[in-house]
Enzyme design. Structure first.
Site, PDB file in Angstrom:
ATOM      1  N   ARG A 238       0.858  -1.186   0.000  1.00  0.00           N
ATOM      2  CA  ARG A 238       0.000   0.000   0.000  1.00  0.00           C
ATOM      3  C   ARG A 238       0.897   1.240   0.000  1.00  0.00           C
ATOM      4  O   ARG A 238       1.914   1.284   0.723  1.00  0.00           O
ATOM      5  CB  ARG A 238      -0.895   0.031   1.241  1.00  0.00           C
ATOM      6  CG  ARG A 238      -2.100  -0.906   1.184  1.00  0.00           C
ATOM      7  CD  ARG A 238      -3.116  -0.461   0.137  1.00  0.00           C
ATOM      8  NE  ARG A 238      -4.286  -1.324   0.030  1.00  0.00           N
ATOM      9  CZ  ARG A 238      -4.402  -2.357  -0.789  1.00  0.00           C
ATOM     10  NH1 ARG A 238      -3.403  -2.694  -1.597  1.00  0.00           N
ATOM     11  NH2 ARG A 238      -5.522  -3.062  -0.836  1.00  0.00           N
ATOM     12  N   GLU A 267      -3.332   7.544  -4.521  1.00  0.00           N
ATOM     13  CA  GLU A 267      -3.700   7.058  -5.857  1.00  0.00           C
ATOM     14  C   GLU A 267      -4.977   7.731  -6.349  1.00  0.00           C
ATOM     15  O   GLU A 267      -5.891   7.911  -5.545  1.00  0.00           O
ATOM     16  CB  GLU A 267      -3.902   5.543  -5.813  1.00  0.00           C
ATOM     17  CG  GLU A 267      -2.606   4.824  -5.517  1.00  0.00           C
ATOM     18  CD  GLU A 267      -2.783   3.319  -5.375  1.00  0.00           C
ATOM     19  OE1 GLU A 267      -3.813   2.773  -5.790  1.00  0.00           O
ATOM     20  OE2 GLU A 267      -1.856   2.704  -4.844  1.00  0.00           O
ATOM     21  N   HIS A 285      -0.980   0.234  -9.917  1.00  0.00           N
ATOM     22  CA  HIS A 285      -1.608  -0.725  -8.978  1.00  0.00           C
ATOM     23  C   HIS A 285      -2.123  -1.976  -9.718  1.00  0.00           C
ATOM     24  O   HIS A 285      -3.320  -2.226  -9.788  1.00  0.00           O
ATOM     25  CB  HIS A 285      -2.733  -0.047  -8.188  1.00  0.00           C
ATOM     26  CG  HIS A 285      -2.988  -0.743  -6.875  1.00  0.00           C
ATOM     27  ND1 HIS A 285      -3.370  -0.094  -5.725  1.00  0.00           N
ATOM     28  CD2 HIS A 285      -2.916  -2.051  -6.526  1.00  0.00           C
ATOM     29  CE1 HIS A 285      -3.520  -0.954  -4.745  1.00  0.00           C
ATOM     30  NE2 HIS A 285      -3.250  -2.153  -5.208  1.00  0.00           N
TER      31      HIS A 285
HETATM   32  C1  DGY Z   1      -5.410  -5.917  -2.889  1.00  0.00           C
HETATM   33  O1  DGY Z   1      -6.275  -6.742  -3.192  1.00  0.00           O
HETATM   34  O2  DGY Z   1      -5.332  -5.429  -1.770  1.00  0.00           O
HETATM   35  C2  DGY Z   1      -4.406  -5.572  -3.946  1.00  0.00           C
HETATM   36  O3  DGY Z   1      -3.751  -4.403  -3.668  1.00  0.00           O
HETATM   37  C3  DGY Z   1      -5.071  -5.529  -5.309  1.00  0.00           C
HETATM   38  O4  DGY Z   1      -4.126  -5.408  -6.316  1.00  0.00           O
END
Ligand code: DGY
Length: 319
Positions: A238, A267, A285
């Site tokens: 993240r 983002e 992402h």
């Molecule tokens: C999630 O599912 O948390 C991922 O970041 C998706 O790519």
């Protein structure tokens, strides 16, 4: 009567067909992020909402719908949802763990290899017509064999990244809230290190922790200062785990050599400093972005909603 569900984005075809078959489905046909008022309007009176990691499901959104019984997040991370408010209202929250482990680990390695071998720089050179032919000193990268990979966060995805490190002949060190059992350390040939030691020893640091109060800006200026100047940082977890401003400064000053980022603090905004640097690889992402994985995630979401609305505990309840 079919249960009523609101879906905030369009999902892969197979999932959409199944959602329509099983539920009274209302969805955001515009397929763009919804504003808070749009989200509130969309889910009005619905028993379930299928949210994305890019949707902020906050107290106001949750409180706006007294009929809501389940928030099924289409992601493994669920930092976008106010868990406290959901639980105080008896609303279940679910995620999609397991099925995106391998895809995210693959993507992590795409970033590691792209950075180590300067793939995007080479691609740009060719596309822009500036390549004048083979050159013995052009775009020299770094060998992975014999280097040390430092994994921060040895959960499912961290372990899948570790498994792939064998193939590249890398040494593996890791840091995790809890040390892994002996059996797993042996399996991955991984040695546990305190964070400070991992940072100074790793040639590549890869992040696989969830975003929580404790991990927000886990990678800050002081941490970057401890890393090797030739080290690479990879983040497929993240964005807010890394202090982007501090990272830009570190990359500019040569405190570390490069960064591969699939996630960002705000983002889809990306720190403008990152966009100007040659020694970074930036992805939008894409961690779980394969047809198979995104389809499986959709079927897990369906299972979770059916369980909650059927009066049983969801297989992937969180919080
Ligand atoms: C999630 O599912 O948390 C991922 O970041 C998706 O790519």
């Amino acid at each position: 009567m079919k249960p009523s569900v609101f879906l905030t984005r369009i999902l892969p075809d197979q999932v959409m067909a199944e959602l329509k078959r099983r539920f009274d489905l209302k969805y955001n046909a515009l397929d763009r992020p919804l504003t808070q008022p749009e989200m509130i309007r969309g889910m009005r009176g619905r028993q379930a909402v299928i949210s994305m990691l890019s949707d902020r499901v906050d107290a106001e959104v949750i409180g706006s719908n007294p009929a809501l019984r389940v928030i099924a997040n289409y992601a493994v991370g669920y930092n976008n949802i106010d868990l406290k408010t959901a639980s105080s209202r008896g609303i279940a929250v679910t995620n999609t763990p397991g099925v995106l482990t391998e895809a995210t680990a693959d993507l992590t390695w795409s970033l590691i290899l792209s950075l180590a071998r300067r793939v995007p720089e080479g691609d740009r050179l060719v596309r822009t017509g500036r390549w004048t032919g083979w050159n013995p000193t052009q775009l020299l990268g770094m060998d992975l064999t014999g280097r040390t990979l430092g994994i921060i966060g040895m959960g499912r995805i961290g372990q899948a990244v570790a498994r792939r490190a064998f193939g590249f002949g890398m040494r593996l060190i890791y840091h995790n809230r809890h040390r892994l059992p002996d059996r797993l350390e042996k399996k991955y040939r991984a040695s546990y290190q305190p964070l400070s030691r991992l940072l100074t020893a790793a040639d590549i640091v890869s992040l696989h922790v969830p975003l929580t109060h404790e991990t927000r800006h886990l990678i800050h200026r002081g941490v970057l200062d401890r890393m090797k100047s030739a080290a690479l940082l990879v983040n497929t977890a993240r964005g807010p785990i890394v202090d982007e401003k501090a990272l830009v400064i570190a990359l500019k000053k040569g405190t570390i050599a490069g960064a591969g980022l699939d996630v960002f603090e705000e983002e889809p905004k990306v720190h403008p400093g990152l966009l100007r640097l040659p020694n970074v690889v930036l992805l939008p992402h894409l961690g779980s972005a394969t047809v198979e994985t995104r389809t499986k995630m959709g079927f897990i979401v369906i299972e979770n909603i059916q369980a909650v609305l059927g009066g049983t505990r969801a297989p992937n309840a969180v919080g």
